[in-house]
Design a protein around this motif. Sequence first.
Motif, PDB file in Angstrom:
ATOM      1  N   TYR A  57       0.853  -1.193   0.000  1.00  0.00           N
ATOM      2  CA  TYR A  57       0.000   0.000   0.000  1.00  0.00           C
ATOM      3  C   TYR A  57       0.887   1.242   0.000  1.00  0.00           C
ATOM      4  N   PHE A  58       1.886   1.240   0.884  1.00  0.00           N
ATOM      5  CA  PHE A  58       2.757   2.406   0.991  1.00  0.00           C
ATOM      6  C   PHE A  58       3.662   2.551  -0.233  1.00  0.00           C
ATOM      7  N   THR A  59       4.143   1.442  -0.804  1.00  0.00           N
ATOM      8  CA  THR A  59       4.968   1.564  -2.002  1.00  0.00           C
ATOM      9  C   THR A  59       4.146   2.057  -3.183  1.00  0.00           C
ATOM     10  N   ASN A  60       2.884   1.652  -3.258  1.00  0.00           N
ATOM     11  CA  ASN A  60       2.020   2.168  -4.325  1.00  0.00           C
ATOM     12  C   ASN A  60       1.803   3.669  -4.184  1.00  0.00           C
ATOM     13  N   LYS A  61       1.629   4.117  -2.940  1.00  0.00           N
ATOM     14  CA  LYS A  61       1.467   5.551  -2.696  1.00  0.00           C
ATOM     15  C   LYS A  61       2.771   6.300  -2.982  1.00  0.00           C
ATOM     16  N   LEU A  62       3.895   5.681  -2.618  1.00  0.00           N
ATOM     17  CA  LEU A  62       5.193   6.290  -2.910  1.00  0.00           C
ATOM     18  C   LEU A  62       5.386   6.453  -4.419  1.00  0.00           C
ATOM     19  N   ALA A  63       4.913   5.461  -5.178  1.00  0.00           N
ATOM     20  CA  ALA A  63       5.047   5.512  -6.635  1.00  0.00           C
ATOM     21  C   ALA A  63       4.262   6.680  -7.229  1.00  0.00           C
ATOM     22  N   GLU A  64       3.180   7.095  -6.543  1.00  0.00           N
ATOM     23  CA  GLU A  64       2.395   8.236  -7.018  1.00  0.00           C
ATOM     24  C   GLU A  64       3.125   9.555  -6.768  1.00  0.00           C
ATOM     25  N   ILE A  65       4.027   9.557  -5.777  1.00  0.00           N
ATOM     26  CA  ILE A  65       4.746  10.771  -5.413  1.00  0.00           C
ATOM     27  C   ILE A  65       6.098  10.860  -6.109  1.00  0.00           C
ATOM     28  N   SER A  66       6.809   9.747  -6.146  1.00  0.00           N
ATOM     29  CA  SER A  66       8.161   9.741  -6.686  1.00  0.00           C
ATOM     30  C   SER A  66       8.173   9.965  -8.198  1.00  0.00           C
ATOM     31  N   PRO A  67       9.087  10.783  -8.688  1.00  0.00           N
ATOM     32  CA  PRO A  67       9.194  10.978 -10.138  1.00  0.00           C
ATOM     33  C   PRO A  67       9.808   9.773 -10.847  1.00  0.00           C
ATOM     34  N   LYS A  68      10.359   8.834 -10.081  1.00  0.00           N
ATOM     35  CA  LYS A  68      10.920   7.620 -10.649  1.00  0.00           C
ATOM     36  C   LYS A  68      10.193   6.406 -10.071  1.00  0.00           C
ATOM     37  N   PRO A  69      10.211   5.261 -10.751  1.00  0.00           N
ATOM     38  CA  PRO A  69       9.482   4.076 -10.278  1.00  0.00           C
ATOM     39  C   PRO A  69       9.954   3.585  -8.914  1.00  0.00           C
ATOM     40  N   ILE A  70       9.022   2.956  -8.185  1.00  0.00           N
ATOM     41  CA  ILE A  70       9.329   2.259  -6.940  1.00  0.00           C
ATOM     42  C   ILE A  70       9.215   0.765  -7.231  1.00  0.00           C
ATOM     43  N   ILE A  71      10.306   0.053  -7.108  1.00  0.00           N
ATOM     44  CA  ILE A  71      10.323  -1.375  -7.417  1.00  0.00           C
ATOM     45  C   ILE A  71      10.354  -2.174  -6.117  1.00  0.00           C
ATOM     46  N   VAL A  72       9.362  -3.042  -5.936  1.00  0.00           N
ATOM     47  CA  VAL A  72       9.268  -3.847  -4.721  1.00  0.00           C
ATOM     48  C   VAL A  72      10.046  -5.139  -4.895  1.00  0.00           C
ATOM     49  N   GLU A  73      10.928  -5.404  -3.944  1.00  0.00           N
ATOM     50  CA  GLU A  73      11.735  -6.628  -3.945  1.00  0.00           C
ATOM     51  C   GLU A  73      11.328  -7.480  -2.740  1.00  0.00           C
ATOM     52  N   ASN A  74      10.598  -8.569  -2.993  1.00  0.00           N
ATOM     53  CA  ASN A  74      10.263  -9.509  -1.919  1.00  0.00           C
ATOM     54  C   ASN A  74      11.412 -10.489  -1.745  1.00  0.00           C
ATOM     55  N   ARG A  75      12.052 -10.448  -0.576  1.00  0.00           N
ATOM     56  CA  ARG A  75      13.171 -11.355  -0.297  1.00  0.00           C
ATOM     57  C   ARG A  75      12.918 -12.077   1.034  1.00  0.00           C
ATOM     58  N   PRO A  76      11.966 -13.019   1.022  1.00  0.00           N
ATOM     59  CA  PRO A  76      11.633 -13.725   2.261  1.00  0.00           C
ATOM     60  C   PRO A  76      12.723 -14.701   2.673  1.00  0.00           C
TER      61      PRO A  76
END
Length: 328
Positions: A57-76
């Motif tokens: 949720y927060f990374t999606n919101k960050l992507a709306e603000i950031s001028p560059k993409p936010i890439i999520v890395e799941n590393r369980p």
Amino acid sequence: MKRRDLDRRDIVKGLGAAGLTLSVPAGAFGQTEYPAQPIHTYIGFPAGSGADILCRYFTNKLAEISPKPIIVENRPGATSNIAVGLVAKAKPDGYSVLLVANSNMAGSRYLFKSLPFDTVTDFTPAASFAQIVFTIVVAPDSKYNSVTELTAFLKSTDRAKYGYTNQTAQLAAELFKSMAGVKAEPVSYRTAPDALPDVVNGTLDFMVMDGTFAAAQVRSGRLKCLAITTKERSTSFPGVPTMEEVGFKGYEFAPWWGAFFPKGTPQPIVDKFAGWLIDIGKMPETAKFLETVGAIPHHENGKEVAARIQSDIERWAPIVKAANIVPQ
């Protein structure tokens, strides 16, 4: 007429006017505006898990603000320590960010014999963004309808089992056991969905589960929630008492999530990212989202986060000792 010296800016300006270009080294006129490339956020849990839902949720919101993409890395893996280790060793340029719970940053030192990083000295905190309600849950048809009844059963047997998926859940369960004077064997699961069948069929006598996943299960009737671990009741779990209300005075064990950069990341970058997170946390839609996933807003700046981590480290030491947890 004497020839006058032109500075580099005059030359560049003149070439631009003439339709020519000049290659200028990055940083020659000051630091490049951040971000200049995609930002990678690291989450130590699988896609679809409660932690992933919260962080995305927060990374999606960050992507709306950031001028560059936010890439999520799941590393369980290794109860999030794979993701923590990756960011600890990442280049401190602002493009690797760890989204993690305080249980990892404060609790890992007690649960593992050795770690290839230090959660205090290898990171720069940016901000916190949410606090998670944890729950004490049992099967929907369980004969236990309260923590009091569950405690009475646990006192009558030495064969009880409880489930957990992360450090917070394990420490929360061990605090309950210590305060209640009961025994129960811990059983680790990779994710809450993995553990769900064993709670439902009674293989586990109880589970400490994060509210992000538990909220929907309780609403649908797939789980019964006996109590929550926060200091105050939560609208995400209407009618469910706190552990303190059911007799465990002073019991509070609610993890919060924050963003951390590798140590050495320029402070202006950390502050800019922190500002984004704090702004998102104050959005009305964020409060509504957090309520649906068993969480509440939590926004503190980097200095406050650092102080809280240190406080958690000191507070959890006696809990771990009393629980006789053997580091892995």
